[in-house]
Motif scaffolding. Structure first.
Motif, mmCIF file in Angstrom:
data_model
loop_
_atom_site.group_PDB
_atom_site.id
_atom_site.type_symbol
_atom_site.label_atom_id
_atom_site.label_comp_id
_atom_site.label_asym_id
_atom_site.label_seq_id
_atom_site.Cartn_x
_atom_site.Cartn_y
_atom_site.Cartn_z
ATOM 1 N N VAL A 78 -7.044 46.020 -65.408
ATOM 2 C CA VAL A 78 -8.261 46.385 -64.532
ATOM 3 C C VAL A 78 -8.727 47.842 -65.285
ATOM 4 O O VAL A 78 -9.864 47.800 -65.465
ATOM 5 C CB VAL A 78 -8.031 46.496 -63.061
ATOM 6 C CG1 VAL A 78 -9.284 46.890 -62.547
ATOM 7 C CG2 VAL A 78 -7.800 45.115 -62.327
ATOM 8 N N ASP A 79 -7.923 48.710 -65.440
ATOM 9 C CA ASP A 79 -8.224 49.990 -66.339
ATOM 10 C C ASP A 79 -8.819 49.740 -67.739
ATOM 11 O O ASP A 79 -9.816 50.157 -67.843
ATOM 12 C CB ASP A 79 -7.078 50.931 -66.191
ATOM 13 C CG ASP A 79 -6.442 51.522 -64.979
ATOM 14 O OD1 ASP A 79 -7.351 51.535 -64.191
ATOM 15 O OD2 ASP A 79 -5.562 52.069 -64.930
ATOM 16 N N THR A 80 -8.171 48.834 -68.328
ATOM 17 C CA THR A 80 -8.615 48.295 -69.497
ATOM 18 C C THR A 80 -10.177 47.738 -69.477
ATOM 19 O O THR A 80 -10.824 47.955 -70.295
ATOM 20 C CB THR A 80 -7.692 47.353 -70.193
ATOM 21 O OG1 THR A 80 -6.129 48.007 -70.344
ATOM 22 C CG2 THR A 80 -8.342 47.123 -71.496
ATOM 23 N N LEU A 81 -10.174 46.723 -68.360
ATOM 24 C CA LEU A 81 -11.573 46.211 -68.254
ATOM 25 C C LEU A 81 -12.594 46.959 -68.046
ATOM 26 O O LEU A 81 -13.689 46.931 -68.603
ATOM 27 C CB LEU A 81 -11.415 44.916 -67.152
ATOM 28 C CG LEU A 81 -12.644 44.216 -66.632
ATOM 29 C CD1 LEU A 81 -13.306 43.542 -68.247
ATOM 30 C CD2 LEU A 81 -12.581 43.219 -65.640
ATOM 31 N N VAL A 82 -12.322 48.049 -66.932
ATOM 32 C CA VAL A 82 -13.440 48.997 -66.553
ATOM 33 C C VAL A 82 -13.913 50.085 -67.693
ATOM 34 O O VAL A 82 -15.146 50.119 -67.992
ATOM 35 C CB VAL A 82 -12.852 49.753 -65.433
ATOM 36 C CG1 VAL A 82 -13.771 51.056 -65.125
ATOM 37 C CG2 VAL A 82 -12.585 48.818 -64.169
ATOM 38 N N SER A 83 -12.897 50.220 -68.394
ATOM 39 C CA SER A 83 -13.128 51.194 -69.566
ATOM 40 C C SER A 83 -14.021 50.447 -70.719
ATOM 41 O O SER A 83 -14.803 51.074 -71.238
ATOM 42 C CB SER A 83 -11.843 52.085 -70.070
ATOM 43 O OG SER A 83 -11.260 52.526 -69.125
ATOM 44 N N THR A 84 -13.698 49.124 -70.847
ATOM 45 C CA THR A 84 -14.345 48.589 -71.866
ATOM 46 C C THR A 84 -15.792 48.277 -71.579
ATOM 47 O O THR A 84 -16.567 48.436 -72.350
ATOM 48 C CB THR A 84 -13.624 46.926 -72.002
ATOM 49 O OG1 THR A 84 -12.225 47.446 -72.560
ATOM 50 C CG2 THR A 84 -14.287 46.346 -73.168
ATOM 51 N N LEU A 85 -16.012 47.949 -70.217
ATOM 52 C CA LEU A 85 -17.259 47.941 -69.768
ATOM 53 C C LEU A 85 -18.185 48.964 -69.994
ATOM 54 O O LEU A 85 -19.427 48.903 -70.301
ATOM 55 C CB LEU A 85 -17.298 47.415 -68.336
ATOM 56 C CG LEU A 85 -16.808 45.772 -68.126
ATOM 57 C CD1 LEU A 85 -16.689 45.751 -66.682
ATOM 58 C CD2 LEU A 85 -17.742 44.736 -68.714
ATOM 59 N N TYR A 86 -17.486 50.079 -69.619
ATOM 60 C CA TYR A 86 -18.167 51.284 -69.480
ATOM 61 C C TYR A 86 -18.615 51.929 -70.935
ATOM 62 O O TYR A 86 -19.784 52.323 -71.222
ATOM 63 C CB TYR A 86 -17.240 52.432 -68.732
ATOM 64 C CG TYR A 86 -17.951 53.774 -68.635
ATOM 65 C CD1 TYR A 86 -19.159 54.166 -68.411
ATOM 66 C CD2 TYR A 86 -17.331 54.769 -69.105
ATOM 67 C CE1 TYR A 86 -19.566 55.224 -68.241
ATOM 68 C CE2 TYR A 86 -17.662 56.216 -69.178
ATOM 69 C CZ TYR A 86 -19.016 56.424 -68.787
ATOM 70 O OH TYR A 86 -19.493 57.899 -69.030
ATOM 71 N N CYS A 87 -17.545 52.241 -71.594
ATOM 72 C CA CYS A 87 -17.649 52.673 -73.003
ATOM 73 C C CYS A 87 -18.072 51.882 -74.283
ATOM 74 O O CYS A 87 -18.542 52.468 -75.376
ATOM 75 C CB CYS A 87 -16.536 53.432 -73.330
ATOM 76 S SG CYS A 87 -16.175 54.997 -72.250
ATOM 77 N N ILE A 88 -17.920 50.533 -74.250
ATOM 78 C CA ILE A 88 -18.078 49.659 -75.314
ATOM 79 C C ILE A 88 -19.239 48.823 -74.923
ATOM 80 O O ILE A 88 -20.029 48.253 -75.976
ATOM 81 C CB ILE A 88 -16.861 48.830 -75.535
ATOM 82 C CG1 ILE A 88 -15.566 49.866 -75.852
ATOM 83 C CG2 ILE A 88 -16.929 47.873 -76.694
ATOM 84 C CD1 ILE A 88 -14.231 49.382 -76.190
ATOM 85 N N ILE A 89 -19.189 48.110 -73.820
ATOM 86 C CA ILE A 89 -20.301 46.981 -73.530
ATOM 87 C C ILE A 89 -21.506 47.636 -72.899
ATOM 88 O O ILE A 89 -22.890 47.187 -73.728
ATOM 89 C CB ILE A 89 -19.814 46.221 -72.357
ATOM 90 C CG1 ILE A 89 -18.439 45.560 -72.673
ATOM 91 C CG2 ILE A 89 -20.937 44.856 -72.000
ATOM 92 C CD1 ILE A 89 -18.517 44.635 -74.076
ATOM 93 N N THR A 90 -21.565 48.594 -72.469
ATOM 94 C CA THR A 90 -22.977 49.390 -72.050
ATOM 95 C C THR A 90 -23.611 49.776 -73.393
ATOM 96 O O THR A 90 -24.929 49.431 -73.122
ATOM 97 C CB THR A 90 -22.676 50.639 -71.210
ATOM 98 O OG1 THR A 90 -21.964 50.120 -69.841
ATOM 99 C CG2 THR A 90 -24.005 51.254 -70.672
ATOM 100 N N PRO A 91 -23.298 50.525 -73.907
ATOM 101 C CA PRO A 91 -24.196 50.819 -75.470
ATOM 102 C C PRO A 91 -24.609 49.776 -76.039
ATOM 103 O O PRO A 91 -25.765 49.865 -76.551
ATOM 104 C CB PRO A 91 -23.008 51.689 -76.332
ATOM 105 C CG PRO A 91 -22.161 52.124 -75.354
ATOM 106 C CD PRO A 91 -21.806 51.085 -74.246
ATOM 107 N N MET A 92 -24.042 48.586 -75.884
ATOM 108 C CA MET A 92 -24.431 47.223 -76.517
ATOM 109 C C MET A 92 -25.738 46.714 -75.751
ATOM 110 O O MET A 92 -26.511 45.946 -76.283
ATOM 111 C CB MET A 92 -23.247 46.020 -76.468
ATOM 112 C CG MET A 92 -23.917 44.934 -77.028
ATOM 113 S SD MET A 92 -22.475 43.532 -77.167
ATOM 114 C CE MET A 92 -22.636 43.351 -75.466
#
Length: 319
Positions: free
Chosen positions: A268-282
């Protein structure tokens, strides 16, 4: 080390965020590479269009160009290291690289929070104070507002990084270096760091979000007073993209930085951080370009000019 005069010095961290994935490393590498390239191209196109097209030389697009630049830097702080680790099959990062990654990540994160609040004020001035807009959002105002946003990010990042360098660490259960995962693995007292994180959440996260909310309360009130349906639709359409970005970014930031320290799995930690820092800028280029006629028209103009240049070059070649 208890009972000894020696001190355990951490020189390297191990990322455990993808430790459970053994057969899908190649797929994850291609996925993150595609996300990174899309982020670079999408935000790069928006930034370039704003610089090239004089019709986009307005306060709204001035701040949007800063947002696009931040998203490029944001992704470049985290994804390249993830890609390198996938290639080498060794998910590690040195202590100095980790501190540097966290420092720049916090700069861009805090700056984006402040910038989104400034963009909300710009929409408020355009819709609620149209006759004074040129004065309220002149270049003498826009440049200091952008500078203040970057200064806010720099100060917040410096405080967190300096406090983190005074901690003793034990490994890292994450995919990149950030304040919450580092606090989880420290062997030191984290009271001051946690208080600094909560203070940053209030001043860098919640305060800008409240400014956005207040701005849009006034904006909504002004829109409802417009008698023409066409006028209301046009006014709302100028704010829709920004509202979507605000909801996604602040929502993900709140989950990432203010969730309880216990009760969440590594996945869950990995998913949340991926969404926040990697997916959002895209997502930002998609949100702003798909709903923005001026950006799409500027893109057509640039592509049309490039096509004419190519055709002219072919004609000269045949001659």
């Amino acid at each position: 080390m208890e009972g000894s005069n020696q001190t355990l010095v951490v020189t390297e961290f191990i990322f455990l965020g993808f430790s459970g994935v053994h057969k899908g490393q190649s797929f994850l590498f291609l996925l993150f590479l595609a996300i990174y390239l899309f982020t670079l191209v999408g935000n790069g196109v928006i930034f370039t269009l704003i610089q090239l097209d004089s019709r986009l030389h307005s306060p709204m697009y001035f701040f949007l160009s800063h947002l696009a630049f931040i998203d490029i830097c944001y992704s470049s702080v985290t994804i390249p290291k993830i890609l390198v680790n996938f290639l080498h099959q060794r998910h590690t990062i040195s202590y100095n690289q980790c501190m540097a990654q966290m420092f720049f990540l916090m700069i861009f994160s805090a700056t984006e929070c402040a910038l989104l609040a400034v963009m909300a004020y710009d929409r408020y001035a355009a819709i609620c104070q149209p006759l004074r807009y040129a004065h309220l959002m002149s270049r003498r105002v826009c440049v200091p507002l952008a500078t203040a946003s970057w200064t806010c990010g720099l100060l917040a990042s410096t405080i967190h990084t300096v406090l983190s360098t005074n901690l003793a660490f034990c490994g890292i259960h994450h995919i990149f270096c950030d304040v919450p995962p580092l606090l989880k693995i420290t062997c030191s007292d984290t009271y001051i760091n946690e208080m600094a994180l909560h203070a940053a959440s209030i001043f860098v996260g919640i305060s800008p979000f409240l400014l956005v909310v207040v701005s849009y309360i006034f904006i909504l009130s002004a829109i409802l007073r417009i008698h023409s349906n066409t006028g209301r639709h046009k006014a709302f359409s100028t704010c829709a993209a920004h509202i979507v970005v605000v909801i996604i970014y602040f929502g993900m930031a709140n989950v990432n930085y203010n969730r309880p320290s216990a009760g969440y799995s590594l996945e869950v930690d990995t998913l949340v951080s991926t969404l926040y820092c990697i997916i959002t800028p895209m997502l930002n280029p998609l949100i702003y370009s798909l709903r923005n006629k001026e950006v799409k028209e500027a893109l057509r103009k640039v592509l049309g000019g490039a096509l004419r240049i190519v055709q002219s070059a072919k004609i000269l070649t045949h001659k």
